[in-house]
Design an enzyme around this catalytic site. Structure first.
Site, PDB file in Angstrom:
ATOM      1  N   SER A   1      33.204  44.284  39.069  1.00 25.52           N
ATOM      2  CA  SER A   1      33.807  43.583  40.380  1.00 25.52           C
ATOM      3  C   SER A   1      32.899  43.184  40.980  1.00 25.52           C
ATOM      4  CB  SER A   1      33.818  45.597  40.554  1.00 25.52           C
ATOM      5  OG  SER A   1      34.615  45.479  41.969  1.00 25.52           O
TER       6      SER A   1
ATOM      7  N   HIS B   1      40.339  50.133  37.558  1.00 27.59           N
ATOM      8  CA  HIS B   1      39.061  49.287  38.116  1.00 27.59           C
ATOM      9  C   HIS B   1      38.189  50.104  37.705  1.00 27.59           C
ATOM     10  CE1 HIS B   1      37.514  46.416  39.993  1.00 27.59           C
ATOM     11  NE2 HIS B   1      36.899  47.466  41.139  1.00 27.59           N
TER      12      HIS B   1
HETATM   13  C1  GTR Z   1      37.280  44.909  45.864  1.00 27.31           C
HETATM   14  C2  GTR Z   1      36.909  43.863  46.510  1.00 27.31           C
HETATM   15  C3  GTR Z   1      36.545  43.512  45.044  1.00 27.31           C
HETATM   16  C4  GTR Z   1      36.087  44.141  43.993  1.00 27.31           C
HETATM   17  C5  GTR Z   1      35.612  45.510  44.193  1.00 27.31           C
HETATM   18  C6  GTR Z   1      34.296  46.138  43.695  1.00 27.31           C
HETATM   19  O1  GTR Z   1      37.168  46.264  47.575  1.00 27.31           O
HETATM   20  O2  GTR Z   1      38.589  43.289  46.810  1.00 27.31           O
HETATM   21  O3  GTR Z   1      37.134  41.776  45.537  1.00 27.31           O
HETATM   22  O4  GTR Z   1      34.753  43.250  44.129  1.00 27.31           O
HETATM   23  O5  GTR Z   1      35.446  45.619  46.064  1.00 27.31           O
HETATM   24  O6  GTR Z   1      33.261  45.354  44.059  1.00 27.31           O
HETATM   25  O7  GTR Z   1      34.625  47.071  43.707  1.00 27.31           O
END
Ligand code: GTR
Length: 438
Positions: free
Chosen positions: A278, A419
């Site tokens: 991320s 995610h």
């Molecule tokens: C989200 C963000 C992403 C990603 C993520 C993370 O909210 O929009 O770009 O980086 O966080 O790092 O968990």
């Protein structure tokens, strides 16, 4: 009805307060996570028409025909552009002042691994900062290749090992979790062990080195903490428009960890793979671009500002990321908020700057916010630069099936699920690292 001026003032005050509350509510609603997510485009047919810049045509429209031209002209101009307009320049040089082995043992993971916890200290003028590297090294490997990556939730979250030290930075960032009745709570020890397949790494002969990212720069829009203030001149309060945002700061920290690893007798510093998930995946990519000592790079669900193409405006966009996380990139990057068309580069060129070193980009099917399609295409369009080096990239343009990795020195997969970093992800990274790094 008659109002004294006092009444009018208080009426005005009430009016002002009401307007302020409404304004606050509007801003809150506009940028609340649920609304921000729903504002994004997830419809492939609504992706705007765009022309992707060719990594092998220079800004002055010269065709780049060989490695020499790439390394002499094109790579430096791309690096310069991304540095000054997106991630931000590092305003100076700072080396490790000292390092200190805080703890070590050779009984970790049922005797499979050595554990080492090393504190790096940086000092400059009145500033001083520490960060701790937690390492697990496979026993029986003289100099271990390893994965290096930040963790989100403290070193002690990566394994339920009672010897892992809990950093004060983590406690400060998590006041409600850190201390209960003046004692460290143990509830978060091992809480993210599912994201770190440490035993699998050890069994394959790899080690792990990890750092809590908040020790290098706490993840908030506050420019007075972390490493940035070390470089302020006079009464400077925040980085200049072209100077480093947090992603570049974190990437810098990975290079300093690498400085240490080069001195550790038990590590094969030629075989350090930088990994991140991320926002930390964006970080791993930028670290890999800037520091060619990293032998390979893994981007796990890095999305916007990481592996995903910005010009597709699919899922998270430049405007959305700059609004929710104004401190991640340099201020100049805001020039491209809602203005992707004006960008003379795109993220496939970040990946291309990692060539010829092995690269693995991974997405998750339910992580549309990070635009898996754009992450995959980014790898495809970076591949001509790998080809220049005679390294096989990815040439197929159709997205591979879910859970069917495309393996090679340049690898990609989209797995089922959300995610996250899973066992499946690590199984692929380890398989790939065994083949292309070990
Ligand atoms: C989200 C963000 C992403 C990603 C993520 C993370 O909210 O929009 O770009 O980086 O966080 O790092 O968990």
């Amino acid at each position: 009805m008659f109002f004294s001026s006092k009444n009018v003032n208080s009426r005005n005050n009430i009016h002002v307060k009401l307007m302020n509350s409404l304004r606050f509510l509007l801003v809150f609603l506009l940028f609340s996570p649920a609304l921000v997510f729903s504002q994004a485009n997830y419809d492939e047919s609504k992706v705007p028409g765009f022309k992707l810049p060719d990594p092998l045509i220079s800004f002055r429209q010269r065709k780049i025909r060989n490695v020499k031209q790439w390394e002499k002209t094109r790579r430096p101009e791309l690096l310069d552009f991304f540095t000054k307009n997106m991630y931000g320049e590092i305003p100076g040089k700072l080396e490790i002042s000292s390092f200190n082995i805080l703890e070590q043992g050779d009984d970790a993971f049922n005797g499979k691994a050595k554990r080492r916890q090393v504190e790096l200290t940086f000092e400059k003028g009145k500033h001083k900062i520490h960060f701790n590297i937690l390492m697990y090294l496979p026993k029986g490997v003289e100099k271990a290749p390893l994965f290096l990556g930040y963790n989100f939730s403290g070193n002690h979250s990566v394994a339920s090992d009672p010897h892992i030290l809990i950093s004060t930075a983590w406690v400060e960032d998590n006041p409600s979790l850190g201390i209960i009745n003046n004692q460290f709570t143990e509830q978060s020890r091992g809480a993210k062990a599912n994201r770190w397949a440490i035993e699998k790494m050890l069994d394959a002969g790899f080690g792990l080195a990890t750092i809590y990212y908040g020790e290098v720069d706490p993840d908030k829009e506050d420019y007075s903490d972390g490493i940035q203030p070390f470089f302020y001149v006079d009464d400077q309060k925040k980085p200049a428009d072209n100077e480093w945002g947090s992603v570049a700061v974190w990437a810098w920290g990975l290079s300093r960890a690498m400085d240490y690893l080069e001195q550790d007798q038990d590590v094969d510093a030629q075989k350090v793979i930088v990994f991140g998930h991320s926002r930390l995946g964006k970080t791993a990519l930028w670290a890999g671009v800037n520091d060619q000592r990293f032998a390979g790079v893994i981007s796990n669900d890095s999305g916007c500002g990481g592996a995903a193409l910005s010009k597709r405006e699919f899922g998270e966009t430049i405007k959305l990321i700059n609004t929710s996380f104004p401190h991640w990139f340099c201020k100049n990057f805001k020039n491209y908020s809602g203005n992707e068309k004006a960008l003379p580069v795109d993220q496939h060129e970040v990946l291309a700057m990692i060539a010829p070193r092995p690269l693995y980009v991974a997405s998750a099917e339910d992580d549309q916010w990070a635009d898996p399609g754009g992450e995959f295409l980014s790898v495809v369009y970076a591949s001509p630069v790998y080809k220049l080096y005679g390294v096989q990239g990815i040439t197929q343009t159709e997205m591979p099936a879910v859970n069917q990795p495309v393996m090679g020195p340049v690898a990609y997969h989209i797995r089922s699920g959300k995610h996250d970093v899973t066992e499946f992800d690590w199984e692929q990274y380890i398989r790939w690292a065994k083949q292309y790094i070990q």
